[in-house]
Design a protein around this motif. Sequence first.
Motif, PDB file in Angstrom:
ATOM      1  N   THR A  97       4.382   3.419  -2.909  1.00 43.78           N
ATOM      2  CA  THR A  97       3.487   2.634  -2.403  1.00 43.78           C
ATOM      3  C   THR A  97       2.860   3.167  -0.991  1.00 43.78           C
ATOM      4  O   THR A  97       1.744   2.872  -0.941  1.00 43.78           O
ATOM      5  CB  THR A  97       4.239   1.069  -1.862  1.00 43.78           C
ATOM      6  OG1 THR A  97       5.363   1.401  -0.805  1.00 43.78           O
ATOM      7  CG2 THR A  97       4.789   0.442  -3.072  1.00 43.78           C
ATOM      8  N   CYS A  98       3.441   3.907  -0.550  1.00 42.90           N
ATOM      9  CA  CYS A  98       2.670   4.837   0.742  1.00 42.90           C
ATOM     10  C   CYS A  98       1.544   5.723   0.086  1.00 42.90           C
ATOM     11  O   CYS A  98       0.513   5.731   0.668  1.00 42.90           O
ATOM     12  CB  CYS A  98       3.675   5.658   1.335  1.00 42.90           C
ATOM     13  SG  CYS A  98       3.597   5.203   3.101  1.00 42.90           S
ATOM     14  N   CYS A 101      -1.257   3.222  -1.583  1.00 46.48           N
ATOM     15  CA  CYS A 101      -1.727   1.723  -1.029  1.00 46.48           C
ATOM     16  C   CYS A 101      -3.160   2.130  -0.639  1.00 46.48           C
ATOM     17  O   CYS A 101      -3.743   0.962  -0.176  1.00 46.48           O
ATOM     18  CB  CYS A 101      -0.890   1.851   0.332  1.00 46.48           C
ATOM     19  SG  CYS A 101      -1.581   3.209   1.583  1.00 46.48           S
ATOM     20  N   LEU A 155       7.092  -3.202   7.480  1.00 51.22           N
ATOM     21  CA  LEU A 155       6.855  -2.843   6.016  1.00 51.22           C
ATOM     22  C   LEU A 155       6.054  -3.928   5.234  1.00 51.22           C
ATOM     23  O   LEU A 155       5.019  -3.902   4.580  1.00 51.22           O
ATOM     24  CB  LEU A 155       7.854  -2.128   5.107  1.00 51.22           C
ATOM     25  CG  LEU A 155       8.261  -0.727   5.250  1.00 51.22           C
ATOM     26  CD1 LEU A 155       9.564  -0.603   4.621  1.00 51.22           C
ATOM     27  CD2 LEU A 155       7.049   0.060   4.721  1.00 51.22           C
ATOM     28  N   TRP A 156       6.729  -5.164   5.300  1.00 52.85           N
ATOM     29  CA  TRP A 156       6.054  -6.446   4.468  1.00 52.85           C
ATOM     30  C   TRP A 156       5.095  -6.813   5.193  1.00 52.85           C
ATOM     31  O   TRP A 156       3.814  -7.063   4.542  1.00 52.85           O
ATOM     32  CB  TRP A 156       6.959  -7.528   4.660  1.00 52.85           C
ATOM     33  CG  TRP A 156       7.990  -7.491   3.746  1.00 52.85           C
ATOM     34  CD1 TRP A 156       9.505  -7.180   3.559  1.00 52.85           C
ATOM     35  CD2 TRP A 156       7.943  -7.419   2.175  1.00 52.85           C
ATOM     36  NE1 TRP A 156      10.295  -6.851   2.449  1.00 52.85           N
ATOM     37  CE2 TRP A 156       9.217  -7.144   1.408  1.00 52.85           C
ATOM     38  CE3 TRP A 156       7.094  -7.863   1.178  1.00 52.85           C
ATOM     39  CZ2 TRP A 156       9.568  -7.313   0.078  1.00 52.85           C
ATOM     40  CZ3 TRP A 156       7.188  -8.055  -0.138  1.00 52.85           C
ATOM     41  CH2 TRP A 156       8.341  -7.621  -0.616  1.00 52.85           C
ATOM     42  N   TYR A 159       1.999  -4.043   4.484  1.00 53.61           N
ATOM     43  CA  TYR A 159       1.507  -4.149   3.038  1.00 53.61           C
ATOM     44  C   TYR A 159       0.652  -5.508   2.818  1.00 53.61           C
ATOM     45  O   TYR A 159      -0.235  -5.607   2.123  1.00 53.61           O
ATOM     46  CB  TYR A 159       2.696  -4.033   2.167  1.00 53.61           C
ATOM     47  CG  TYR A 159       2.973  -2.614   2.023  1.00 53.61           C
ATOM     48  CD1 TYR A 159       1.986  -1.441   1.613  1.00 53.61           C
ATOM     49  CD2 TYR A 159       4.084  -1.954   2.163  1.00 53.61           C
ATOM     50  CE1 TYR A 159       2.367   0.153   1.253  1.00 53.61           C
ATOM     51  CE2 TYR A 159       4.632  -0.563   2.106  1.00 53.61           C
ATOM     52  CZ  TYR A 159       3.506   0.119   1.727  1.00 53.61           C
ATOM     53  OH  TYR A 159       4.056   1.320   1.757  1.00 53.61           O
ATOM     54  N   SER A 160       1.283  -6.518   3.332  1.00 48.23           N
ATOM     55  CA  SER A 160       0.568  -7.815   3.198  1.00 48.23           C
ATOM     56  C   SER A 160      -0.760  -7.795   3.674  1.00 48.23           C
ATOM     57  O   SER A 160      -1.832  -8.204   3.114  1.00 48.23           O
ATOM     58  CB  SER A 160       1.468  -9.066   3.668  1.00 48.23           C
ATOM     59  OG  SER A 160       2.671  -9.002   3.011  1.00 48.23           O
ATOM     60  N   MET A 162      -2.751  -5.126   4.416  1.00 48.86           N
ATOM     61  CA  MET A 162      -3.361  -4.020   3.895  1.00 48.86           C
ATOM     62  C   MET A 162      -3.878  -4.727   2.511  1.00 48.86           C
ATOM     63  O   MET A 162      -5.134  -4.720   2.222  1.00 48.86           O
ATOM     64  CB  MET A 162      -2.749  -3.018   3.609  1.00 48.86           C
ATOM     65  CG  MET A 162      -2.397  -2.247   4.829  1.00 48.86           C
ATOM     66  SD  MET A 162      -1.219  -0.863   4.570  1.00 48.86           S
ATOM     67  CE  MET A 162      -1.922   0.155   3.206  1.00 48.86           C
ATOM     68  N   CYS A 163      -3.113  -5.432   1.888  1.00 46.48           N
ATOM     69  CA  CYS A 163      -3.617  -6.217   0.490  1.00 46.48           C
ATOM     70  C   CYS A 163      -4.798  -7.246   0.921  1.00 46.48           C
ATOM     71  O   CYS A 163      -6.054  -7.022   0.182  1.00 46.48           O
ATOM     72  CB  CYS A 163      -2.562  -6.874  -0.218  1.00 46.48           C
ATOM     73  SG  CYS A 163      -1.339  -5.819  -0.866  1.00 46.48           S
ATOM     74  N   TYR A 197      -2.171   0.050   8.121  1.00 42.19           N
ATOM     75  CA  TYR A 197      -1.322   1.136   7.648  1.00 42.19           C
ATOM     76  C   TYR A 197      -0.713   1.823   8.826  1.00 42.19           C
ATOM     77  O   TYR A 197       0.609   2.094   8.366  1.00 42.19           O
ATOM     78  CB  TYR A 197      -2.540   1.923   7.079  1.00 42.19           C
ATOM     79  CG  TYR A 197      -1.808   3.619   6.503  1.00 42.19           C
ATOM     80  CD1 TYR A 197      -1.098   3.217   5.290  1.00 42.19           C
ATOM     81  CD2 TYR A 197      -1.785   4.617   7.155  1.00 42.19           C
ATOM     82  CE1 TYR A 197      -0.575   4.400   4.816  1.00 42.19           C
ATOM     83  CE2 TYR A 197      -1.194   5.660   6.743  1.00 42.19           C
ATOM     84  CZ  TYR A 197      -0.572   5.773   5.419  1.00 42.19           C
ATOM     85  OH  TYR A 197       0.073   6.750   4.953  1.00 42.19           O
ATOM     86  N   GLY A 200       2.233  -0.371   9.987  1.00 45.04           N
ATOM     87  CA  GLY A 200       3.123  -0.759   9.015  1.00 45.04           C
ATOM     88  C   GLY A 200       4.087   0.331   8.211  1.00 45.04           C
ATOM     89  O   GLY A 200       4.819   1.102   8.679  1.00 45.04           O
ATOM     90  N   PRO A 201       3.070   0.900   6.787  1.00 45.62           N
ATOM     91  CA  PRO A 201       3.904   1.855   5.929  1.00 45.62           C
ATOM     92  C   PRO A 201       4.079   3.165   7.043  1.00 45.62           C
ATOM     93  O   PRO A 201       4.885   3.776   6.734  1.00 45.62           O
ATOM     94  CB  PRO A 201       3.008   1.896   4.956  1.00 45.62           C
ATOM     95  CG  PRO A 201       2.161   0.713   4.779  1.00 45.62           C
ATOM     96  CD  PRO A 201       1.935  -0.043   6.189  1.00 45.62           C
TER      97      PRO A 201
END
Length: 201
Positions: A97-98, A101, A155-156, A159-160, A162-163, A197, A200-201
Amino acid sequence: LWPWLLASSGLSALVQLVTLPFFPDSPSYLLIQKGNEEACRKAIRKLWGEGDHQAEIDDIVKEKGAVASTKTLHVLEVIKERSLRWQLYILVTVMITCQLCGINAIYFYSFEVFHTAKFEEYLIPYMSLGVGLCECLSSILCSTLIDRFGRKVLLWGGYSLMCSVLALLTMTLSLQHQFFWMHYFSVILIFLFVVFYGTGP
């Protein structure tokens, strides 16, 4: 300016190369890997000053015992080991995922987005540099947040967000020819994506 900017990384590498011989070895390395307790004590005194550091040495000795009793697994043994299966799945998922992404796409298309937003040509390289600086600063911020919130939350959350930003960026890029202000909104979203980013990741 760009050739000098790229060459500046060589200057920091040269400084590290010159100063490296003056740094002491890690006390853990000296005691666990080399088995040299006297050198370990000397390195501790050099790092932390004079004083009673027996507690730290005892901790390293315990670590050495734990390392000695732990079996070293090869790559195929790690894959076959059932007790490590879920940890392996999580690690592979995080790494995939990294990579997928979208950060590389953001870096690749940011120049075009800045150009479409009618920014002056001489400003665009500095804005691209600002994107990289933004990631650097948000990574530093992440190091302070991770102790407070934990890795899973970052992380959650990262990614949330970023989406959400990518969904909005897709919409703004699709509508950029209909509304003139969409260009600027796209630029803001690029910076937000990089911040999320980095934290998070």
